[in-house]
Design an enzyme around this catalytic site. Sequence first.
Site, PDB file in Angstrom:
ATOM      1  CD  GLU A 173      36.531  -4.798 -14.164  1.00 25.87           C
ATOM      2  OE1 GLU A 173      36.872  -3.991 -13.286  1.00 25.87           O
ATOM      3  OE2 GLU A 173      37.318  -5.257 -15.006  1.00 25.87           O
ATOM      4  N   GLY A 224      32.209   0.192 -10.066  1.00 23.72           N
ATOM      5  CA  GLY A 224      30.991  -0.122 -10.838  1.00 23.72           C
ATOM      6  C   GLY A 224      31.269  -0.565 -12.259  1.00 23.72           C
ATOM      7  CE  LYS A 242      33.275   0.645  -3.891  1.00 25.12           C
ATOM      8  NZ  LYS A 242      32.404   1.817  -3.991  1.00 25.12           N
TER       9      LYS A 242
HETATM   10  N1  LIG Z   1      23.593  -1.613  -7.266  1.00 20.47           N
HETATM   11  C1  LIG Z   1      24.802  -1.195  -7.669  1.00 20.47           C
HETATM   12  O1  LIG Z   1      24.934  -0.207  -8.386  1.00 20.47           O
HETATM   13  C2  LIG Z   1      26.040  -1.961  -7.274  1.00 20.47           C
HETATM   14  C3  LIG Z   1      27.271  -1.609  -7.854  1.00 20.47           C
HETATM   15  C4  LIG Z   1      28.415  -2.350  -7.528  1.00 20.47           C
HETATM   16  C5  LIG Z   1      28.320  -3.374  -6.599  1.00 20.47           C
HETATM   17  N2  LIG Z   1      27.107  -3.658  -6.026  1.00 20.47           N
HETATM   18  C6  LIG Z   1      27.035  -4.763  -5.075  1.00 20.47           C
HETATM   19  O2  LIG Z   1      26.353  -5.836  -5.696  1.00 20.47           O
HETATM   20  C7  LIG Z   1      25.577  -6.546  -4.752  1.00 20.47           C
HETATM   21  C8  LIG Z   1      24.124  -6.571  -5.208  1.00 20.47           C
HETATM   22  O3  LIG Z   1      23.669  -5.242  -5.331  1.00 20.47           O
HETATM   23  P1  LIG Z   1      22.139  -4.889  -5.614  1.00 20.47           P
HETATM   24  O4  LIG Z   1      22.080  -3.408  -5.733  1.00 20.47           O
HETATM   25  O5  LIG Z   1      21.629  -5.737  -6.705  1.00 20.47           O
HETATM   26  O6  LIG Z   1      21.497  -5.330  -4.205  1.00 20.47           O
HETATM   27  P2  LIG Z   1      19.957  -5.484  -3.828  1.00 20.47           P
HETATM   28  O7  LIG Z   1      19.092  -4.757  -4.782  1.00 20.47           O
HETATM   29  O8  LIG Z   1      19.851  -5.185  -2.386  1.00 20.47           O
HETATM   30  O9  LIG Z   1      19.684  -7.066  -4.036  1.00 20.47           O
HETATM   31  C9  LIG Z   1      20.231  -8.033  -3.200  1.00 20.47           C
HETATM   32  C10 LIG Z   1      19.578  -9.359  -3.505  1.00 20.47           C
HETATM   33  O10 LIG Z   1      20.198 -10.352  -2.684  1.00 20.47           O
HETATM   34  C11 LIG Z   1      19.176 -11.146  -2.091  1.00 20.47           C
HETATM   35  N3  LIG Z   1      19.617 -11.735  -0.826  1.00 20.47           N
HETATM   36  C12 LIG Z   1      19.706 -11.186   0.400  1.00 20.47           C
HETATM   37  N4  LIG Z   1      20.137 -12.086   1.296  1.00 20.47           N
HETATM   38  C13 LIG Z   1      20.283 -13.247   0.608  1.00 20.47           C
HETATM   39  C14 LIG Z   1      20.658 -14.554   0.983  1.00 20.47           C
HETATM   40  N5  LIG Z   1      20.985 -14.858   2.228  1.00 20.47           N
HETATM   41  N6  LIG Z   1      20.681 -15.494   0.025  1.00 20.47           N
HETATM   42  C15 LIG Z   1      20.340 -15.223  -1.260  1.00 20.47           C
HETATM   43  N7  LIG Z   1      19.975 -14.003  -1.683  1.00 20.47           N
HETATM   44  C16 LIG Z   1      19.950 -13.029  -0.747  1.00 20.47           C
HETATM   45  C17 LIG Z   1      18.018 -10.207  -1.873  1.00 20.47           C
HETATM   46  O11 LIG Z   1      16.847 -10.985  -1.704  1.00 20.47           O
HETATM   47  P3  LIG Z   1      15.381 -10.341  -1.488  1.00 20.47           P
HETATM   48  O12 LIG Z   1      14.988  -9.841  -2.854  1.00 20.47           O
HETATM   49  O13 LIG Z   1      14.572 -11.520  -1.053  1.00 20.47           O
HETATM   50  O14 LIG Z   1      15.550  -9.280  -0.456  1.00 20.47           O
HETATM   51  C18 LIG Z   1      18.072  -9.414  -3.181  1.00 20.47           C
HETATM   52  O15 LIG Z   1      17.411 -10.129  -4.176  1.00 20.47           O
HETATM   53  C19 LIG Z   1      25.794  -5.839  -3.410  1.00 20.47           C
HETATM   54  O16 LIG Z   1      26.797  -6.505  -2.702  1.00 20.47           O
HETATM   55  C20 LIG Z   1      26.253  -4.450  -3.815  1.00 20.47           C
HETATM   56  O17 LIG Z   1      27.077  -3.846  -2.839  1.00 20.47           O
HETATM   57  C21 LIG Z   1      25.970  -2.992  -6.355  1.00 20.47           C
END
Ligand SMILES: NC(=O)c1ccc[n+]([C@@H]2O[C@H](COP(=O)([O-])OP(=O)(O)OC[C@H]3O[C@@H](n4cnc5c(N)ncnc54)[C@H](OP(=O)(O)O)[C@@H]3O)[C@@H](O)[C@H]2O)c1
Length: 324
Positions: free
Chosen positions: A135, A140, A211
């Site tokens: 979802e 979002g 998307k």
């Molecule tokens: N933020 C939003 O509003 C939003 C909305 C919809 C979808 N998304 C999607 O949801 C996902 C997460 O978003 P986010 O904003 O939470 O991203 P983020 O803040 O960049 O966090 C990503 C996390 O993944 C970890 N990571 C990176 N490489 C990894 C690996 N090889 N193995 C395990 N963990 C790893 C990072 O580790 P480190 O902490 O060690 O760097 C970090 O903890 C993304 O794909 C994003 O496009 C985000």
Amino acid sequence: LKRLIIVGYGFLGKRLARVLEKYGREELLLAGVANSRGYVYSDQGLRPGELEDDLSRHAKFREKPPIEMVENSDADIAVVLTPTNIRTGEPGVTYIRTALARGMDVVTADKGPLVIAFKELVSEAESRRLYLCYEATVGGGIPIFSLARQYFRRDKILSIRGILNGTTNYILSRMHFEGLPLDLALVEAQRLGLAERDPTLDLEGIDTACKIVILANALMGMDKRLSDVKVAGITRITSEAMMAAKEMGMTIKLIGRIEEGELTVAPRLVKLNHPLCVHGTLNAIQFRASLMGELTLIGEGAGASTLASLVSDIDWILRMRGGL
Ligand SMILES: NC(=O)c1ccc[n+]([C@@H]2O[C@H](COP(=O)([O-])OP(=O)(O)OC[C@H]3O[C@@H](n4cnc5c(N)ncnc54)[C@H](OP(=O)(O)O)[C@@H]3O)[C@@H](O)[C@H]2O)c1
């Protein structure tokens, strides 16, 4: 009692861990959390408040490849919140494959794996009678797939149109309302943390295209890839073009569209009183279906509201597994 692990402890992972602490421990245990450098795991579940912002400071932090956590745990649900890579789908696609192979239901916000391997992952989940819920990958916090699961079950979605990228919508809104040129509006978006330092994927319409691919495959039974989408971004939109649109009672929006089997992303003229015409970082999605006619949903396309989508997917799985 179900056990859950989170892979990716960033913006969403940290917030989700905090929300899950509020579930009853007899209902759902948060057993493990991983970031890029390692993981914290306990079969008995992590205690509320036990997780620090910096995972590596946790007493049980293991500086090991995080895939180990997925390979070795007996969790029931894996939530994959890794950074999106739309070229390879990694690292999310490997985590999802591994979790499914271990018999876990999967929830993800990472678009990459679905853009690269939608059919493979969905068939894998189906053949193992597992749930793969996503979802949070489109719109979002807007409930798109959960709505479709229930509401459109007996209906047929004929076309979908949407504003699905908050960054470009913010930029276009500043251009429309304040007459800013695109480069200044982009700098503003970056200053406010609404645009990445490298905003190419957003500005060139690729994020919207991803998307659209997920929507086409998930809701319209298609088997499309990114290369099937005709994409034009917003980089060539001038202040003059925006002002000309405004004088006609219109504006320019980046619209992703699935119509008659064709997937397109392009800047389009939209009437200011059209239901899709939302401003700022809002997203909007319009379905046309044979029974329902037109339905438009509006909401935050990213940020903390995305948690609502993750929680809704987790609750759906708990309910289907008889835990709620
Ligand atoms: N933020 C939003 O509003 C939003 C909305 C919809 C979808 N998304 C999607 O949801 C996902 C997460 O978003 P986010 O904003 O939470 O991203 P983020 O803040 O960049 O966090 C990503 C996390 O993944 C970890 N990571 C990176 N490489 C990894 C690996 N090889 N193995 C395990 N963990 C790893 C990072 O580790 P480190 O902490 O060690 O760097 C970090 O903890 C993304 O794909 C994003 O496009 C985000």
